[in-house]
Design an enzyme around this catalytic site. Structure first.
Site, PDB file in Angstrom:
ATOM      1  N   ARG A  66       0.921  -1.285   0.236  1.00 35.27           N
ATOM      2  CA  ARG A  66      -0.016   0.113   0.127  1.00 35.27           C
ATOM      3  C   ARG A  66       0.649   1.302  -0.002  1.00 35.27           C
ATOM      4  NH1 ARG A  66      -2.343  -3.581  -1.554  1.00 35.27           N
ATOM      5  NH2 ARG A  66      -4.257  -4.548  -0.726  1.00 35.27           N
TER       6      ARG A  66
ATOM      7  N   SER B  44     -11.171  -1.862   3.004  1.00 38.67           N
ATOM      8  CA  SER B  44     -10.596  -2.191   4.356  1.00 38.67           C
ATOM      9  C   SER B  44      -9.757  -0.833   5.207  1.00 38.67           C
ATOM     10  CB  SER B  44      -9.423  -3.130   4.026  1.00 38.67           C
ATOM     11  OG  SER B  44      -9.792  -4.404   3.539  1.00 38.67           O
TER      12      SER B  44
ATOM     13  N   GLU C  11      -5.422   1.893   6.596  1.00 42.72           N
ATOM     14  CA  GLU C  11      -4.882   1.821   5.309  1.00 42.72           C
ATOM     15  C   GLU C  11      -5.502   2.864   4.590  1.00 42.72           C
ATOM     16  OE1 GLU C  11      -5.424  -1.710   3.201  1.00 42.72           O
ATOM     17  OE2 GLU C  11      -5.911  -0.834   1.496  1.00 42.72           O
TER      18      GLU C  11
HETATM   19  C1  FAD Z   1     -15.737  -1.770  -1.348  1.00 46.71           C
HETATM   20  C2  FAD Z   1     -14.380  -1.348  -1.427  1.00 46.71           C
HETATM   21  C3  FAD Z   1     -13.502  -2.307  -1.764  1.00 46.71           C
HETATM   22  C4  FAD Z   1     -12.178  -2.126  -1.880  1.00 46.71           C
HETATM   23  N1  FAD Z   1     -11.368  -3.074  -2.374  1.00 46.71           N
HETATM   24  C5  FAD Z   1      -9.997  -2.905  -2.398  1.00 46.71           C
HETATM   25  C6  FAD Z   1      -9.142  -3.834  -2.748  1.00 46.71           C
HETATM   26  O1  FAD Z   1      -9.340  -5.082  -3.014  1.00 46.71           O
HETATM   27  N2  FAD Z   1      -7.646  -3.562  -2.500  1.00 46.71           N
HETATM   28  C7  FAD Z   1      -7.209  -2.216  -2.416  1.00 46.71           C
HETATM   29  O2  FAD Z   1      -6.185  -2.001  -2.678  1.00 46.71           O
HETATM   30  N3  FAD Z   1      -8.059  -1.269  -2.144  1.00 46.71           N
HETATM   31  C8  FAD Z   1      -9.480  -1.454  -2.088  1.00 46.71           C
HETATM   32  N4  FAD Z   1     -10.116  -0.343  -1.986  1.00 46.71           N
HETATM   33  C9  FAD Z   1      -9.548   0.909  -1.595  1.00 46.71           C
HETATM   34  C10 FAD Z   1      -9.606   1.635  -2.585  1.00 46.71           C
HETATM   35  O3  FAD Z   1     -10.811   1.464  -3.963  1.00 46.71           O
HETATM   36  C11 FAD Z   1      -8.359   1.607  -3.561  1.00 46.71           C
HETATM   37  O4  FAD Z   1      -7.229   2.151  -2.248  1.00 46.71           O
HETATM   38  C12 FAD Z   1      -7.957   2.462  -4.618  1.00 46.71           C
HETATM   39  O5  FAD Z   1      -6.784   2.303  -5.134  1.00 46.71           O
HETATM   40  C13 FAD Z   1      -8.034   4.108  -4.217  1.00 46.71           C
HETATM   41  O6  FAD Z   1      -8.290   4.764  -5.285  1.00 46.71           O
HETATM   42  P1  FAD Z   1      -9.123   6.175  -5.387  1.00 46.71           P
HETATM   43  O7  FAD Z   1      -9.010   6.596  -6.858  1.00 46.71           O
HETATM   44  O8  FAD Z   1     -10.471   5.777  -5.034  1.00 46.71           O
HETATM   45  O9  FAD Z   1      -8.160   7.090  -4.537  1.00 46.71           O
HETATM   46  P2  FAD Z   1      -8.800   8.266  -3.504  1.00 46.71           P
HETATM   47  O10 FAD Z   1      -9.554   7.331  -2.390  1.00 46.71           O
HETATM   48  O11 FAD Z   1      -9.451   9.183  -4.400  1.00 46.71           O
HETATM   49  O12 FAD Z   1      -7.279   8.649  -3.152  1.00 46.71           O
HETATM   50  C14 FAD Z   1      -6.692   7.640  -2.264  1.00 46.71           C
HETATM   51  C15 FAD Z   1      -5.197   8.418  -2.041  1.00 46.71           C
HETATM   52  O13 FAD Z   1      -4.463   8.565  -3.404  1.00 46.71           O
HETATM   53  C16 FAD Z   1      -4.381   9.957  -3.750  1.00 46.71           C
HETATM   54  N5  FAD Z   1      -4.698   9.888  -5.115  1.00 46.71           N
HETATM   55  C17 FAD Z   1      -5.592   9.605  -6.024  1.00 46.71           C
HETATM   56  N6  FAD Z   1      -5.358   9.880  -7.282  1.00 46.71           N
HETATM   57  C18 FAD Z   1      -4.010  10.534  -7.373  1.00 46.71           C
HETATM   58  C19 FAD Z   1      -3.453  10.649  -8.435  1.00 46.71           C
HETATM   59  N7  FAD Z   1      -3.940  10.803  -9.573  1.00 46.71           N
HETATM   60  N8  FAD Z   1      -2.168  11.277  -8.074  1.00 46.71           N
HETATM   61  C20 FAD Z   1      -1.731  11.277  -6.836  1.00 46.71           C
HETATM   62  N9  FAD Z   1      -2.391  10.958  -5.864  1.00 46.71           N
HETATM   63  C21 FAD Z   1      -3.694  10.489  -5.982  1.00 46.71           C
HETATM   64  C22 FAD Z   1      -5.157  10.700  -2.910  1.00 46.71           C
HETATM   65  O14 FAD Z   1      -4.584  12.016  -2.740  1.00 46.71           O
HETATM   66  C23 FAD Z   1      -5.263   9.943  -1.545  1.00 46.71           C
HETATM   67  O15 FAD Z   1      -4.263  10.151  -0.868  1.00 46.71           O
HETATM   68  C24 FAD Z   1     -11.700  -0.754  -1.781  1.00 46.71           C
HETATM   69  C25 FAD Z   1     -12.650   0.373  -1.334  1.00 46.71           C
HETATM   70  C26 FAD Z   1     -13.890   0.049  -1.347  1.00 46.71           C
HETATM   71  C27 FAD Z   1     -14.720   0.984  -1.118  1.00 46.71           C
END
Ligand code: FAD
Length: 299
Positions: free
Chosen positions: A171, A221, A291
């Site tokens: 992560r 998570s 996380e």
């Molecule tokens: C139901 C559910 C299931 C999930 N299952 C998983 C799983 O199986 N595995 C897993 O790893 N995660 C899981 N996640 C968590 C999440 O989907 C991941 O961590 C995903 O990678 C986050 O992406 P996001 O675009 O939503 O990021 P955001 O939530 O928008 O941002 C997360 C972080 O990334 C940064 N960020 C976002 N985009 C950029 C960019 N373009 N440049 C620089 N920084 C950026 C943000 O500033 C922030 O600090 C789950 C979430 C949910 C709600």
């Protein structure tokens, strides 16, 4: 000084005092002073350069699926990248803009019979968020499939980082340490069989739906996997499933998730997180580290 950001960039969708709870997966979070939806790299560069000149802090979000934005919202300019969402395929490389949904990338790969990224079939984040977090599931991780990312620094300089330079860990990626903005990523996949790829993705999604509370708002998570343990099992064994503060509740279906059952606020989420950390520490001596990213200001 920054009051005229909307008039400075009339072609960019910019909102003032926009409630972030409308965009976050937890349905919580206060307002962003300014919220912009850049459509391309040029608009990103203009906004990043402007913010630097104006000393306006910038926060970049993707799908907001791994975030708790505090109830006081976020100072400065928040960029949501979901309007930058092109995905293209050349031979066995899939190139995706940072705001493209990771799930869409897996579908495009499947439809081109490209294998390797099936693990991400149900990860609801954007490509940028997946690179930032080294998102992973079911034994796969973003670091296994990414060949390079195009990034921007906070001065507006654009450059590429290869897989090694992205310095992935659990992560973790160099994007976090270097405060970079992901613009796009290349995924190096391998030719496979459409039906096999589809079956694998369908199976993973069925396993996810059986275990995770996908019918309620959550941020996935909440805690990292502590060395030698599983966060969900510790929380379950501590008897914390169903623990509720305001409208936030430790999921009864999956102990690693905190769900929003009734107009919960970020403060409710943080109260549940702190309680869980305290009880698990008391009972098992294990420190649970979040996380999920907790950002913004207190109300
Ligand atoms: C139901 C559910 C299931 C999930 N299952 C998983 C799983 O199986 N595995 C897993 O790893 N995660 C899981 N996640 C968590 C999440 O989907 C991941 O961590 C995903 O990678 C986050 O992406 P996001 O675009 O939503 O990021 P955001 O939530 O928008 O941002 C997360 C972080 O990334 C940064 N960020 C976002 N985009 C950029 C960019 N373009 N440049 C620089 N920084 C950026 C943000 O500033 C922030 O600090 C789950 C979430 C949910 C709600």
């Amino acid at each position: 000084m920054t009051e005229n950001i909307q008039t400075t960039f009339p072609e960019i969708n910019i909102k003032k005092d926009a409630l972030l709870s409308q965009y976050t997966f937890t349905h919580t979070g206060g307002p962003a002073d300014w919220l912009a939806f850049p459509k391309n790299v040029d608009e990103m560069k203009q906004l990043v350069t402007y913010a630097k000149e104006q000393q306006l802090p910038i926060t970049v979000l993707g799908n907001a699926s791994n975030l708790i934005v505090k109830d006081g919202g976020i100072a400065g300019l928040v960029l949501i990248l979901t309007a930058m969402k092109d995905i293209s395929v050349s031979d066995s490389t899939v190139t995706a803009d940072a705001g493209a949904a990771y799930i869409e990338v897996t579908k495009v790969a499947r439809d081109h019979s490209l294998s390797g990224i099936e693990f991400a079939a149900g990860i609801p984040g954007s490509v940028g968020g997946a690179v930032f977090m080294n998102a992973g599931a079911y034994g796969g991780e973003t670091r296994n499939v990414i060949s390079k990312a195009t990034v921007m620094d906070r001065d507006g300089n654009i450059f590429e980082l290869n897989n090694q330079e992205l310095d992935f860990g659990y992560r973790h990626s160099a994007v976090q340490d270097q405060n970079l903005i992901v613009l796009s990523a290349d995924f190096g996949l391998i030719p496979g069989d459409y039906e096999t790829i589809k079956a694998q993705m369908d199976d993973l999604n069925a396993r996810r739906a059986a275990k995770q509370p996908l019918d309620l708002p959550s941020c996935g998570s909440v805690f990292k996997r502590p060395e030698g343990y599983f966060a969900g099992k510790l929380i379950h064994d501590a008897g914390l499933q169903g623990y509720t503060s305001g409208g936030a509740q430790v999921s009864k279906k999956h102990a690693g998730f905190i769900v929003n059952i009734n107009n919960g606020t970020a403060t409710d989420y943080l109260n549940v997180i702190h309680h869980v950390q305290q009880v698990v520490k008391e009972k098992f001596g294990v420190e649970l580290e979040t996380e999920v990213r907790i950002i913004g200001r207190d109300k």
